[in-house]
Design an enzyme around this catalytic site. Structure first.
Site, mmCIF file in Angstrom:
data_model
loop_
_atom_site.group_PDB
_atom_site.id
_atom_site.type_symbol
_atom_site.label_atom_id
_atom_site.label_comp_id
_atom_site.label_asym_id
_atom_site.label_seq_id
_atom_site.Cartn_x
_atom_site.Cartn_y
_atom_site.Cartn_z
ATOM 1 N N GLY A 1 0.609 -20.086 4.512
ATOM 2 C CA GLY A 1 0.652 -21.497 4.164
ATOM 3 C C GLY A 1 0.387 -22.328 5.398
ATOM 4 O O GLY A 1 0.530 -21.836 6.529
ATOM 5 N N GLN B 1 0.164 -29.423 11.113
ATOM 6 C CA GLN B 1 -0.059 -28.262 11.982
ATOM 7 C C GLN B 1 -1.476 -28.222 12.553
ATOM 8 O O GLN B 1 -1.717 -27.496 13.509
ATOM 9 C CB GLN B 1 0.222 -26.960 11.216
ATOM 10 N N CYS C 1 6.213 -18.871 11.427
ATOM 11 C CA CYS C 1 5.435 -20.109 11.326
ATOM 12 C C CYS C 1 4.309 -20.058 12.359
ATOM 13 O O CYS C 1 4.545 -19.634 13.493
ATOM 14 C CB CYS C 1 6.352 -21.304 11.590
ATOM 15 N N LEU C 2 3.117 -20.484 11.947
ATOM 16 C CA LEU C 2 1.991 -20.474 12.881
ATOM 17 C C LEU C 2 2.231 -21.406 14.061
ATOM 18 O O LEU C 2 1.592 -21.266 15.103
ATOM 19 C CB LEU C 2 0.698 -20.864 12.162
ATOM 20 N N HIS D 1 9.446 -24.491 3.204
ATOM 21 C CA HIS D 1 9.032 -24.362 4.605
ATOM 22 C C HIS D 1 7.842 -25.280 4.878
ATOM 23 O O HIS D 1 7.844 -26.046 5.853
ATOM 24 C CB HIS D 1 8.673 -22.897 4.898
ATOM 25 N N GLU D 2 6.819 -25.212 4.008
ATOM 26 C CA GLU D 2 5.609 -26.012 4.243
ATOM 27 C C GLU D 2 5.902 -27.502 4.096
ATOM 28 O O GLU D 2 5.419 -28.315 4.889
ATOM 29 C CB GLU D 2 4.487 -25.587 3.284
ATOM 30 N N HIS E 1 7.360 -29.348 7.026
ATOM 31 C CA HIS E 1 6.421 -29.803 8.064
ATOM 32 C C HIS E 1 6.027 -31.268 7.850
ATOM 33 O O HIS E 1 5.657 -31.955 8.798
ATOM 34 C CB HIS E 1 5.154 -28.947 8.051
HETATM 35 NI NI NI Z 1 5.287 -23.385 9.306
#
Ligand code: NI
Length: 179
Positions: free
Chosen positions: A49, A54, A98-99, A140-141, A144
């Protein structure tokens, strides 16, 4: 389409409240191209995701691989201006990655069942319930978009560490979010 640079923890863009996308803008090339870039970047970095902040775009857009429904072939779900309502106090636990925190993961509890209201990539209204791992990924997404990272949700920092150690010592038999 382009692979974009991913912002990592410490970059202020990850801590801003993202702006909502005006409904009439969604089908315009600027937003459609951004969604394509998000999908391409998510695949390039092996994420499951990605949220627009991000890639340095402070807008309320999330993309994710939707492979939670065994009856439906996996597809890319796009959520624009999402709103989440918790439907239970019960939680599920996941080792999240997480990226924007490369190489790390941590154990997070989140409400196990949620109602999601959002617009899709065509501006169509979506309303659906999600449970378990799907609910975790969505929360989670969407975090952000309000300047939150999963580390803010960790209640026990002993349950936070580098992937290579966690995979050896901490995550056996527990739910793991690949990123
Ligand atoms: Ni993340």
């Amino acid at each position: 389409m382009a692979i974009r640079k991913v912002a990592v923890m410490g970059n202020p863009v990850l801590r801003q409240i993202a702006k909502s996308v005006p409904e009439k803008e969604i089908t315009k090339p600027e937003i459609q191209n951004l969604i394509q870039d998000m999908v391409q970047t998510m695949f390039e970095y092996d994420g499951r995701g990605l949220a627009a902040p991000q890639i340095h775009e402070s807008l309320q857009i999330v993309v994710m691989i939707w492979d939670f429904d065994p009856q439906v072939k996996p597809y890319i779900k796009v959520l624009i201006n999402p709103e989440i309502t918790h439907l239970t106090e019960e939680t599920s636990t996941c080792w999240e990655g997480c990226l924007s925190l490369p190489g790390l993961r941590g154990k997070v509890d989140r409400p196990n069942k949620i109602l999601v209201e959002a617009l899709d990539a065509h501006g169509k209204k979506l309303k659906f319930e999600a449970q378990g791992f799907a609910a975790t990924v969505i929360q989670h997404e969407c975090d952000h978009l309000i300047g939150k990272l999963y580390i803010d949700r960790i209640t026990d920092l002993s349950q936070f560490g580098f992937n290579r150690e966690c995979s050896q010592f901490l995550v056996q038999g527990e739910a793991v979010d690949p990123e």
